[in-house]
Scaffold this motif. Structure first.
Motif, PDB file in Angstrom:
ATOM      1  N   ASP A  81      11.394   0.750  31.912  1.00 55.08           N
ATOM      2  CA  ASP A  81      12.054   0.849  30.619  1.00 55.08           C
ATOM      3  C   ASP A  81      11.065   1.474  29.620  1.00 55.08           C
ATOM      4  O   ASP A  81      10.354   0.749  28.915  1.00 55.08           O
ATOM      5  CB  ASP A  81      12.443  -0.582  30.196  1.00 55.08           C
ATOM      6  CG  ASP A  81      13.364  -0.566  28.999  1.00 55.08           C
ATOM      7  OD1 ASP A  81      13.872   0.519  28.652  1.00 55.08           O
ATOM      8  OD2 ASP A  81      13.542  -1.647  28.396  1.00 55.08           O
ATOM      9  N   PRO A  82      10.999   2.810  29.561  1.00 55.13           N
ATOM     10  CA  PRO A  82       9.969   3.451  28.747  1.00 55.13           C
ATOM     11  C   PRO A  82      10.093   3.126  27.263  1.00 55.13           C
ATOM     12  O   PRO A  82      11.203   3.058  26.722  1.00 55.13           O
ATOM     13  CB  PRO A  82      10.219   4.947  28.969  1.00 55.13           C
ATOM     14  CG  PRO A  82      11.154   5.060  30.092  1.00 55.13           C
ATOM     15  CD  PRO A  82      11.898   3.774  30.202  1.00 55.13           C
ATOM     16  N   ARG A  83       8.967   2.886  26.625  1.00 59.20           N
ATOM     17  CA  ARG A  83       8.956   2.628  25.178  1.00 59.20           C
ATOM     18  C   ARG A  83       7.548   2.865  24.657  1.00 59.20           C
ATOM     19  O   ARG A  83       6.580   2.867  25.437  1.00 59.20           O
ATOM     20  CB  ARG A  83       9.382   1.188  24.874  1.00 59.20           C
ATOM     21  CG  ARG A  83       8.350   0.182  25.319  1.00 59.20           C
ATOM     22  CD  ARG A  83       8.759  -1.262  25.066  1.00 59.20           C
ATOM     23  NE  ARG A  83       7.695  -2.166  25.494  1.00 59.20           N
ATOM     24  CZ  ARG A  83       6.786  -2.690  24.696  1.00 59.20           C
ATOM     25  NH1 ARG A  83       6.800  -2.455  23.396  1.00 59.20           N
ATOM     26  NH2 ARG A  83       5.849  -3.495  25.154  1.00 59.20           N
ATOM     27  N   VAL A  84       7.421   3.057  23.353  1.00 58.70           N
ATOM     28  CA  VAL A  84       6.094   3.228  22.759  1.00 58.70           C
ATOM     29  C   VAL A  84       5.586   1.849  22.335  1.00 58.70           C
ATOM     30  O   VAL A  84       6.161   1.216  21.455  1.00 58.70           O
ATOM     31  CB  VAL A  84       6.150   4.166  21.525  1.00 58.70           C
ATOM     32  CG1 VAL A  84       4.753   4.350  20.932  1.00 58.70           C
ATOM     33  CG2 VAL A  84       6.747   5.517  21.913  1.00 58.70           C
ATOM     34  N   PRO A  85       4.509   1.359  22.960  1.00 56.58           N
ATOM     35  CA  PRO A  85       4.000   0.032  22.587  1.00 56.58           C
ATOM     36  C   PRO A  85       3.256   0.076  21.243  1.00 56.58           C
ATOM     37  O   PRO A  85       2.857   1.154  20.794  1.00 56.58           O
ATOM     38  CB  PRO A  85       3.024  -0.315  23.715  1.00 56.58           C
ATOM     39  CG  PRO A  85       2.871   0.902  24.555  1.00 56.58           C
ATOM     40  CD  PRO A  85       3.729   2.001  24.025  1.00 56.58           C
TER      41      PRO A  85
ATOM     42  N   TRP B 167       3.810   0.859  28.766  1.00 62.22           N
ATOM     43  CA  TRP B 167       4.568   2.071  28.462  1.00 62.22           C
ATOM     44  C   TRP B 167       5.890   2.111  29.236  1.00 62.22           C
ATOM     45  O   TRP B 167       6.783   2.900  28.921  1.00 62.22           O
ATOM     46  CB  TRP B 167       3.732   3.322  28.774  1.00 62.22           C
ATOM     47  CG  TRP B 167       2.647   3.570  27.777  1.00 62.22           C
ATOM     48  CD1 TRP B 167       1.357   3.146  27.846  1.00 62.22           C
ATOM     49  CD2 TRP B 167       2.764   4.291  26.542  1.00 62.22           C
ATOM     50  NE1 TRP B 167       0.657   3.565  26.742  1.00 62.22           N
ATOM     51  CE2 TRP B 167       1.494   4.272  25.926  1.00 62.22           C
ATOM     52  CE3 TRP B 167       3.810   4.958  25.902  1.00 62.22           C
ATOM     53  CZ2 TRP B 167       1.239   4.891  24.704  1.00 62.22           C
ATOM     54  CZ3 TRP B 167       3.561   5.578  24.691  1.00 62.22           C
ATOM     55  CH2 TRP B 167       2.297   5.533  24.100  1.00 62.22           C
TER      56      TRP B 167
ATOM     57  N   GLU C 263      10.384  10.215  22.205  1.00 61.05           N
ATOM     58  CA  GLU C 263      10.799   9.291  21.147  1.00 61.05           C
ATOM     59  C   GLU C 263      10.395   9.905  19.812  1.00 61.05           C
ATOM     60  O   GLU C 263       9.238  10.344  19.663  1.00 61.05           O
ATOM     61  CB  GLU C 263      10.141   7.915  21.358  1.00 61.05           C
ATOM     62  CG  GLU C 263      10.865   6.832  20.596  1.00 61.05           C
ATOM     63  CD  GLU C 263      10.372   5.439  20.960  1.00 61.05           C
ATOM     64  OE1 GLU C 263      10.547   5.003  22.110  1.00 61.05           O
ATOM     65  OE2 GLU C 263       9.801   4.786  20.053  1.00 61.05           O
TER      66      GLU C 263
END
Ligand code: AMP
Ligand code: MG
Length: 360
Positions: free
Chosen positions: A142-146, A137, A266
């Motif tokens: 570097d936050p992102r939706v996996p 995550w 997001e």
């Protein structure tokens, strides 16, 4: 005896008495100064940055700077032991050697053992082996939706029951399961606060309020000689500084977990840093913040994280049944308090836009 020599003897007697009197005055003066120093409580407040967040100290003591130094030393020591992003920490060593035993300090061994016990007691909602999923995550980096597939394979490495412990001839060893990454982020601040509270007591602080990333420890008497500490449960919004409600407590710890800090948005969805160990997703739901009040900072820190994962219904059940003393705030502005807090709540303090409800 001649007249001269009698005079000498008298003179000698007088100077002896003078010396004794002077010595007595000096001793009494020194004692008075010491008593004055000991009774003269001073107030000292400072803010430091540790474990990626702020820690604020408010101390009333005869030697407050010394007391804060001792407390801050404990936090820095914890940081070195438990920061899984520091190349030298013992947690990093265990994770780098996952699948095999790594020798660690007795302190690290005992804290990981405590984390596993707390995980068991909390039905797995708290799990100290979520490191691989948290990394996906990207919180803090570097936050992102996996993708679901990524989460699925990271979840294969989650499970507190796969941590191994070995004690041999006075040495201590811990083994993370193969591919596992131990993350004590859910209790590390609580543990540091446990040590800080002990340091404050040892330093003879009359009053100490230490706030560390959502956890507040209250020791000694209330500030300014009062019987209570007034603690605000923060409005659960990013950068808010006001209180949704104020509690008057005799001491202990207040630990809060929430989705209003360390989150990213997001496509209109808010993802926060607390992970559901059963799904690998960010814990979400109508609960925005949950605060637990108890005597032990580690237990409080663990419980607030676990309850946040359990969600609103599970948290309300825990508050209503007397299992937990605490406060939960939902997305509609309802501030739920456990029945044992009715005396502690300052009813006039409820912030605009929030409404108080006693559960149970
Ligand atoms: P807290 O702010 O005390 O609620 O702890 C959140 C931190 O604990 C996160 O930043 C992660 O490092 C870790 N964490 C996230 N989810 C969990 C969980 N379900 N159990 C244990 N630790 C967690
Ligand atoms: Mg916690």
């Amino acid at each position: 005896m001649t007249t001269e020599s009698r005079k000498d003897v008298v003179g000698l007697k007088i100077s002896h008495r003078k010396i004794i009197a002077a010595a007595a005055v000096a001793v009494v003066t020194a004692l008075c100064i010491m008593m004055f120093m000991l009774c003269r409580c001073r107030t000292y407040a400072t803010v430091q940055f540790h474990m990626d967040t702020f820690i604020s100290y408010y101390v009333e003591s005869s030697f407050p700077e010394k007391a804060v130094d001792a407390m801050d030393r404990e936090v820095r020591r914890c940081e070195q032991l438990f920061d899984r992003f520091s190349p030298e920490s013992e947690i990093t060593l265990i994770n780098a050697n996952a699948g095999n035993y790594t020798e660690v300090s007795e302190e690290t061994y005992r804290l990981i053992a405590e984390a596993v016990k707390l995980a068991e007691e909390n039905g797995g909602y708290f799990d100290p082996t979520l490191g691989a999923v948290s990394d996906l995550w990207g919180f803090g980096t570097d936050p992102r939706v996996p993708s679901e597939a990524e989460i699925g394979s990271a979840m294969e490495h989650v499970g507190y029951d796969r941590i191994g412990f070995m004690e041999k001839e006075g040495s201590f060893f811990v083994r993370a399961g193969e591919g596992q990454s131990i993350d004590l982020g859910g209790i590390a601040k609580g543990y540091a606060l446990r040590l800080i509270g002990e340091a404050a007591a040892e330093a003879g602080c009359r009053s100490a309020v230490i706030s560390f990333g959502g956890n507040v420890v209250l020791t000694g008497r209330g500030p300014d000689g009062r019987d209570v500490f007034s603690v605000g449960i923060r409005v659960p919004e990013e950068n808010a500084t006001s209180a949704a409600v104020v509690l008057n407590l005799g001491g202990g710890v207040v630990s809060t977990s929430g989705s209003y800090e360390r989150f990213f948005v997001e496509n209109g969805v808010r993802y926060c840093h607390i992970i559901d160990p059963f799904t690998g997703s960010c814990a979400a739901g109508d609960l925005v913040s949950v605060s637990v009040i108890c005597d032990d900072p580690v237990e409080a820190d663990c419980l607030s994280t676990a309850l946040f994962v359990r969600g609103l219904d599970g948290t309300l059940d825990a508050l209503a049944s007397g299992e937990v003393t605490g406060v939960a705030i939902d997305g509609s502005g309802a501030v739920y308090i456990s029945p044992d807090l009715t005396e502690a709540v300052d009813y006039d303090s409820v912030a605009q836009g929030y409404r108080l409800e006693v559960v149970g």
